[in-house]
Design an enzyme around this catalytic site. Structure first.
Site, PDB file in Angstrom:
ATOM      1  N   HIS A 117       0.819  -1.211   0.000  1.00 17.17           N
ATOM      2  CA  HIS A 117       0.000   0.000   0.000  1.00 17.17           C
ATOM      3  C   HIS A 117       0.855   1.265   0.000  1.00 17.17           C
ATOM      4  CE1 HIS A 117      -3.761   2.029   1.728  1.00 17.17           C
ATOM      5  NE2 HIS A 117      -4.033   1.590   0.534  1.00 17.17           N
ATOM      6  N   HIS A 354      -8.932  10.762  -0.425  1.00 19.14           N
ATOM      7  CA  HIS A 354      -8.228   9.485  -0.533  1.00 19.14           C
ATOM      8  C   HIS A 354      -6.968   9.499   0.330  1.00 19.14           C
ATOM      9  CE1 HIS A 354      -5.713   6.294  -2.468  1.00 19.14           C
ATOM     10  NE2 HIS A 354      -6.876   5.668  -2.385  1.00 19.14           N
TER      11      HIS A 354
HETATM   12  O1  LIG Z   1      -8.244  -3.847   3.045  1.00 17.85           O
HETATM   13  C1  LIG Z   1      -9.275  -3.470   3.599  1.00 17.85           C
HETATM   14  O2  LIG Z   1      -9.384  -3.282   4.791  1.00 17.85           O
HETATM   15  C2  LIG Z   1     -10.487  -3.165   2.717  1.00 17.85           C
HETATM   16  C3  LIG Z   1     -10.070  -3.098   1.287  1.00 17.85           C
HETATM   17  C4  LIG Z   1      -9.178  -1.878   1.066  1.00 17.85           C
HETATM   18  O3  LIG Z   1      -9.168  -0.947   1.818  1.00 17.85           O
HETATM   19  N1  LIG Z   1      -8.387  -1.906  -0.035  1.00 17.85           N
HETATM   20  C5  LIG Z   1      -7.619  -0.835  -0.517  1.00 17.85           C
HETATM   21  C6  LIG Z   1      -6.683  -1.163  -1.478  1.00 17.85           C
HETATM   22  C7  LIG Z   1      -5.915  -0.173  -2.052  1.00 17.85           C
HETATM   23  C8  LIG Z   1      -6.049   1.163  -1.666  1.00 17.85           C
HETATM   24  C9  LIG Z   1      -5.218   2.198  -2.354  1.00 17.85           C
HETATM   25  O4  LIG Z   1      -5.790   3.163  -2.870  1.00 17.85           O
HETATM   26  O5  LIG Z   1      -3.968   2.048  -2.365  1.00 17.85           O
HETATM   27  C10 LIG Z   1      -6.960   1.513  -0.689  1.00 17.85           C
HETATM   28  C11 LIG Z   1      -7.078   2.927  -0.228  1.00 17.85           C
HETATM   29  O6  LIG Z   1      -6.042   3.588  -0.097  1.00 17.85           O
HETATM   30  O7  LIG Z   1      -8.206   3.380   0.017  1.00 17.85           O
HETATM   31  C12 LIG Z   1      -7.775   0.513  -0.097  1.00 17.85           C
END
Ligand SMILES: O=C(O)CCC(=O)Nc1ccc(C(=O)O)c(C(=O)O)c1
Length: 456
Positions: A117, A354
């Protein structure tokens, strides 16, 4: 003035925090001319004569990314650090195939459900190195009409040959930013990142005044337990955080774009473990018996359905706000802490959030004891969860962010002024991304965003 001719002037104006938001298409110019940046500004020739760069992220649109570099830099070596495997990895390699200067590094994800991430750029110029830690995926829509956070480091000069030490870390800052960044890169155990570790070692990081707050997947024990996730925050705040007496009834603020499963009972993780770290302070900190943590001690910011529906992007903004209904149903308590997204001071109330940001705010919402911008959402996967009688911290994902403490910017300063009205001289003013005071959700739970189908 609110008009700057070059990004260099915008960057100067952002001193000393260098915490900016991404530019947003469709809002008044004044909110994009100050403390605002787009990816082309970051990669521009005026920032330095690029030698090579590395782009850590979750999503990479490689053809689009190459277009964000100025033509002069499009053939310079570029390392893409990602977490894809199987089909995702194949697609990434196919996209990279057309760009001979692009190499890929797959971050190992040994923990189930973990993601890569972290969002970071490492930029080597002929005259130094720069680190950019941010919250936007390397896809066009993340840089178009969302509210995203960006920290741009000072230019770290290259060390002279003689200044290099073969063992320890030389030319680090009081926040040990260089040591922590080197340690973060080492944990990937990747050959291509060993090269970047050497680049970091060869530069002078003394001007770095933020703390690195990162997460590495794994089960961390002993000293390593406090190197990552919320336990790193706990360690720093208990050593260098605000005086306990000063912040006794201040509120921890969490702002994020996604929520994990936090357990059926708030006293276990949210208020029992995670909040204890965010409320850590120097001196005798009254250990919050997690049951008496009231909603005034913890305030969470998460977009309502209305925020999403009326956003510049409209409903499709929900695609980046995954919060599935199963989780929501299991943690009704979560909604009692929620506040709406409002960012009128930055012209971004309709730019869907975001970024992820955290802070400790005074009861009158005029002061902050610290501020953090990070890739980490409100989830155990990101911040880690203590296991085995708190002897180990289990983290699933890679995350990275920076923590700002007032005394690192002015040793006489114990608080940031965050009120837009009273920009008093005696305090350092920190530019918050969201409006204060925060506005609680109305009673109906339905205002919580359920974007079932739009799971990332
Ligand atoms: O995993 C969890 O608890 C729920 C699923 C989730 O949250 N997935 C996710 C994946 C990538 C990004 C990103 O944008 O890199 C983001 C974000 O940043 O909102 C969120």
């Amino acid at each position: 003035s609110d008009r700057y001719d070059t990004f260099q002037e915008v960057l100067q104006d952002a001193d000393p925090f260098n915490f900016m938001l991404t530019k947003v298409r469709g809002i008044p110019d004044k909110f994009n001319n100050k403390l605002a940046v787009n990816i082309k500004d970051i990669l521009a020739v005026s920032m330095g004569n690029l030698v090579e760069s590395a782009q850590f992220n979750y999503m990479h649109d490689i053809p689009w990314l190459m277009q964000q570099y100025p033509p002069e830099h499009r053939s310079k070596p570029l390392l893409i650090v990602h977490g894809e495997d199987r089909q995702g990895k194949i697609s990434l390699h196919e996209a990279a195939h057309n760009f001979p200067n692009v190499t890929l590094c797959q971050a190992k994800l040994d923990m189930l459900y973990g993601t890569h991430h972290s969002k970071m750029m490492l930029l080597i110029y002929t005259n130094g190195l720069r680190v950019v830690i941010h919250t936007a995926n390397l896809v066009e829509q993340d840089w178009d009409q969302k509210t995203q956070g960006v920290w741009i480091s000072p230019l770290f000069p290259k060390l002279e040959e003689g200044e290099l030490s073969l063992d320890g870390i030389t030319a680090d800052s009081v926040t040990h930013f260089k040591r922590d960044l080197v340690e973060y890169l080492s944990m990937y155990k990747s050959i291509s990142l060993m090269r970047w570790k050497k680049h970091i070692l060869q530069h002078d990081f003394t001007s770095a005044r933020v703390f690195l707050i990162a997460s590495i997947p794994g089960r961390h024990t002993n000293d390593a337990k406090s190197k990552w996730g919320h336990m790193k925050v706990r360690k720093i705040l208990s050593k260098q955080g605000p005086d306990s007496a000063m912040v006794r009834n201040w509120s921890a603020i969490g702002q994020f774009s996604s929520v994990g499963s936090l357990g059926a009972d708030q006293t276990k993780y949210l208020c029992g473990e995670w909040l204890q770290s965010m409320l850590s302070s120097r001196g005798v900190s009254t250990q919050y018996a997690s049951r008496d943590v009231s909603t005034k001690t913890l305030k969470l910011i998460f977009p309502t359905i209305d925020n999403v529906r009326t956003s510049l992007e409209g409903y499709k903004a929900g695609a980046s706000i995954p919060y599935n209904i199963q989780n929501a149903r299991r943690q009704e308590y979560f909604h009692t802490f929620l506040h709406k997204w409002k960012a009128s001071n930055r012209g971004r109330s309709r730019a869907s959030p975001h970024l992820k940001s955290y802070s400790l705010l005074s009861p009158d919402s005029k002061k902050a004891a610290w501020f953090m911008v990070t890739s980490a959402n409100m989830s155990k996967a990101a911040w880690g969860m203590l296991e085995k009688n708190s002897s180990q911290l289990m983290i699933r994902s890679y995350e990275i962010g920076v923590l700002f403490l007032p005394h690192l910017f002015d040793e006489n300063c114990k608080q940031f002024s965050v009120s837009e009205e009273e920009k008093s001289e005696s305090y350092l003013h920190f530019p918050l991304p969201w409006d204060v005071p925060l506005e609680p959700y109305t009673k109906t739970v339905s205002s919580v965003v359920f974007s079932l189908k739009n799971k990332i």
